[in-house]
Design a protein around this motif. Structure first.
Motif, mmCIF file in Angstrom:
data_model
loop_
_atom_site.group_PDB
_atom_site.id
_atom_site.type_symbol
_atom_site.label_atom_id
_atom_site.label_comp_id
_atom_site.label_asym_id
_atom_site.label_seq_id
_atom_site.Cartn_x
_atom_site.Cartn_y
_atom_site.Cartn_z
ATOM 1 N N UNK A 255 -8.015 -4.564 18.012
ATOM 2 C CA UNK A 255 -6.876 -3.659 18.197
ATOM 3 C C UNK A 255 -6.603 -3.438 19.684
ATOM 4 N N UNK A 256 -7.663 -3.327 20.476
ATOM 5 C CA UNK A 256 -7.495 -3.170 21.924
ATOM 6 C C UNK A 256 -6.813 -4.396 22.526
ATOM 7 N N UNK A 344 -3.447 7.199 3.800
ATOM 8 C CA UNK A 344 -3.816 7.911 5.032
ATOM 9 C C UNK A 344 -3.221 7.243 6.267
ATOM 10 N N UNK A 345 -3.241 5.894 6.324
ATOM 11 C CA UNK A 345 -2.650 5.165 7.458
ATOM 12 C C UNK A 345 -2.398 3.733 7.006
ATOM 13 N N UNK A 346 -1.180 3.494 6.527
ATOM 14 C CA UNK A 346 -0.870 2.206 5.916
ATOM 15 C C UNK A 346 -0.973 1.053 6.918
ATOM 16 N N UNK A 352 -6.617 -3.906 8.832
ATOM 17 C CA UNK A 352 -8.018 -4.173 8.481
ATOM 18 C C UNK A 352 -8.111 -5.259 7.412
ATOM 19 N N UNK A 353 -7.197 -5.219 6.434
ATOM 20 C CA UNK A 353 -7.204 -6.255 5.399
ATOM 21 C C UNK A 353 -6.938 -7.628 6.019
ATOM 22 N N UNK A 354 -5.898 -7.716 6.839
ATOM 23 C CA UNK A 354 -5.560 -8.987 7.491
ATOM 24 C C UNK A 354 -6.724 -9.496 8.334
ATOM 25 N N UNK A 372 -0.436 -13.844 1.745
ATOM 26 C CA UNK A 372 -1.468 -13.143 0.972
ATOM 27 C C UNK A 372 -1.410 -11.644 1.254
ATOM 28 N N UNK A 373 -1.251 -11.282 2.517
ATOM 29 C CA UNK A 373 -1.151 -9.861 2.881
ATOM 30 C C UNK A 373 0.072 -9.226 2.235
#
Length: 603
Positions: A255-256, A344-346, A352-354, A372-373
């Protein structure tokens, strides 16, 4: 442009002096090195930006601007407190372009000069033309003339090259074009020492062209996604790419890094050459400063200089999947609290899934992981509205496999077609398919798309990682069709595929037939007018003329079957061969062509 406003102009001044405070984050420790690189390449960076924005402008006009910006640099290095040195470099560049006497009127961009700030920058960006058929063919020089020109004035020689390449590739990022300039200089130095200069230039130029084409397609594809679908899709693309390439990276670090990548793309896509160089350097510095936690395979890349370092990292191989990483991540299919976590935070949840899915599946392409996502997101939207969500989303993995199987079948069909037809007939297949699907595209655009499809399949269909390779490269061809600008329109069906879903563009195009809204021209527009210059055409040039004839024939007769069109192409080839062997080629053409025209009308 929001990132620029948040960071402030000081960090991104065109020419910082050593006394200014530099950023202190680890990935920015070589900021001054980047700054020095920019200062040393002001002329080339200016030429790139100018030639991409004002593609019709002459080389002399580009040289005038480069000289003006070099003088500006010298002034600001001598005294950074001058008022003109407190502006963003892109604004200074565009102001200077607009101030060049008569230039806005001559090249029809006065409307952009009447705007200010972000609106002016966006206007210049929209002024770029992806179809460069209006430009003359790239000049070809005798090898001896090239070598003498380089020897006489290497700087002017390279500037002219970068001008010609940049205006024909208006969406390629500045760091890539600067690297191309280095490659051209290396090629020239090497070949001018060879006895057979012509053959040396030919072989090495092919490598440079392939390099440029590949990165051009990729950058246009990503920028098209950003412009048409926004920051969220861009973030998703890079979560997939980074997780897939560096599966050891921690989510927090990803993410950073993603923040640096995201802040780079708006400026690179809009053509802000200086900020793009800074942005690329910042991303690569970030990666190199965290090698222990990101990748063990980029040490040699990180030792290289700008801009070679960035290209090296981008082209490096994927890391192996860590041994302790399971193939499935059960928390996304067997967790009873998925709906609460998603609510909570889509954005973070899908990120995270990706991340987890991409690092576990290096065999899948970027578009397939995005599909897939998308399937997963749609499934959760449905499941989280049922009485028993866990029972609903427990079969998610089978949905993913089903989606992958559909994509795999498309790739297998394409590779089987390649094996069956061979390169020549395969290209004709795609020239007919693309022309019928999008007859509004120029002949040059369609022939380019056909060549790119053949390149994709010949490159990938014999590899062990066939699926990911084909799907990634063909997705770039789809990106070429859709273009970068959000206002590009071709026809309703194509526009729908380009704009409905980035992940599912490819399957959408696969299902398209001929454009039902297309009205062919009422006359042949010179299609059947042949001259003796056909007889002077060498193999490659004659092949280009055959390709163009086929595309223009489809535009004229879109109702003909593929078999009828290919039969007419064979007749055209035989006619050219016969007449060019005759004593009077033109007389032969005049006699034989009416028969070809008649056949085209009854086929």
């Amino acid at each position: 442009m929001k990132q620029l406003k948040l960071i402030g102009f000081v960090i991104f001044l065109f020419f910082l002096t050593e006394s200014l405070n530099l950023p202190t984050k680890p990935q920015d420790v070589d900021f001054s090195t980047t700054q020095k690189f920019i200062e040393e390449n002001v002329g080339h960076i200016t030429t790139i930006a100018f030639a991409q924005y004002i593609q019709e402008a002459s080389f002399e006009e580009a040289e005038m601007l480069a000289k003006a910006m070099t003088e500006y640099k010298d002034q600001c290095l001598a005294n950074s407190t001058l008022s003109q040195c407190l502006k963003l470099p892109q604004d200074v560049l565009l102001e200077t372009i607009c101030a060049m006497e008569g230039l806005p009127q001559k090249h029809n961009f006065s409307h952009c000069c009447s705007k200010v700030n972000d609106e002016r920058r966006r206007c210049f960006f929209r002024n770029k033309k992806g179809d460069v058929g209006f430009l003359p063919p790239l000049p070809t020089l005798d090898p001896e003339v090239k070598c003498q020109a380089y020897k006489n004035n290497s700087e002017s020689f390279l500037s002219n090259y970068i001008y010609e390449v940049s205006r024909r590739n208006p969406f390629v990022f500045a760091p890539t074009l600067l690297r191309v300039t280095d490659l051209i200089e290396e090629m020239t130095k090497t070949c001018c020492e060879e006895q057979d200069k012509a053959n040396c230039f030919r072989i090495k130029a092919e490598t440079v062209v392939r390099y440029l084409k590949g990165l051009s397609s990729y950058q246009k594809n990503v920028c098209g996604a950003y412009v048409k679908f926004g920051q969220q899709v861009l973030n998703s693309i890079y979560i997939v790419i980074l997780s897939n390439k560096f599966p050891r990276i921690e989510f927090k670090e990803l993410i950073s890094l993603l923040q640096d990548v995201s802040s780079k793309y708006d400026v690179c896509c809009e053509g802000d050459a200086v900020q793009c160089v800074h942005g690329r350097s910042k991303v690569m510095s970030h990666i190199c400063s965290k090698q222990d936690s990101i990748s063990n395979n980029i040490k040699k890349c990180c030792e290289k200089k700008i801009p070679e370092r960035g290209e090296c990292i981008i082209n490096s191989n994927k890391d192996d999947r860590p041994n302790d990483l399971s193939l499935k991540e059960s928390k996304f299919t067997e967790n009873e609290h998925l709906c609460e976590e998603r609510k909570a935070d889509q954005d973070i949840f899908m990120a995270k899934f990706l991340y987890e899915y991409s690092r576990r599946h290096p065999e899948l392409s970027t578009p397939q992981l995005l599909r897939i996502a998308s399937v997963y997101d749609d499934l959760l939207k449905e499941c989280c509205n049922t009485e028993n969500p866990p029972d609903c989303y427990r079969n998610a993995e089978s949905k993913f496999n089903e989606t992958t199987e559909k994509s795999l079948q498309i790739v297998q069909q394409e590779c089987e077609r390649f094996q069956r037809l061979g390169e020549g007939d395969l290209k004709y297949h795609y020239l007919i398919k693309f022309t019928k699907m999008a007859p509004q595209l120029s002949t040059d655009e369609v022939t380019f798309l056909g060549e790119e499809m053949v390149t994709a399949l010949t490159t990938c269909c014999t590899l062990s990682e066939e699926f990911a390779c084909v799907d990634n490269l063909v997705d770039l061809v789809v990106g070429e069709i859709c273009g970068v600008n959000e206002n590009r329109t071709i026809n309703p069906a194509v526009d729908h595929c380009c704009n409905a879903s980035f992940a599912f563009r490819r399957p959408c195009f696969e299902a398209l037939g001929a454009d039902k809204t297309y009205v062919p021209p009422s006359t042949s527009q010179g299609l059947f007018t042949f001259h003796t210059d056909l007889c002077q055409a060498h193999n490659e040039e004659l092949q280009r003329k055959k390709d163009r004839f086929l595309v223009n024939l489809v535009k004229l007769k879109p109702e003909l079957t593929d078999e009828a069109l290919l039969s007419l192409l064979t007749d055209f080839t035989n006619l050219v061969d016969k007449c060019c062997k005759a004593e009077g080629p033109q007389a032969c053409f005049n006699e034989q062509v009416p028969e070809l025209v008649a056949k085209s009308q009854v086929s």
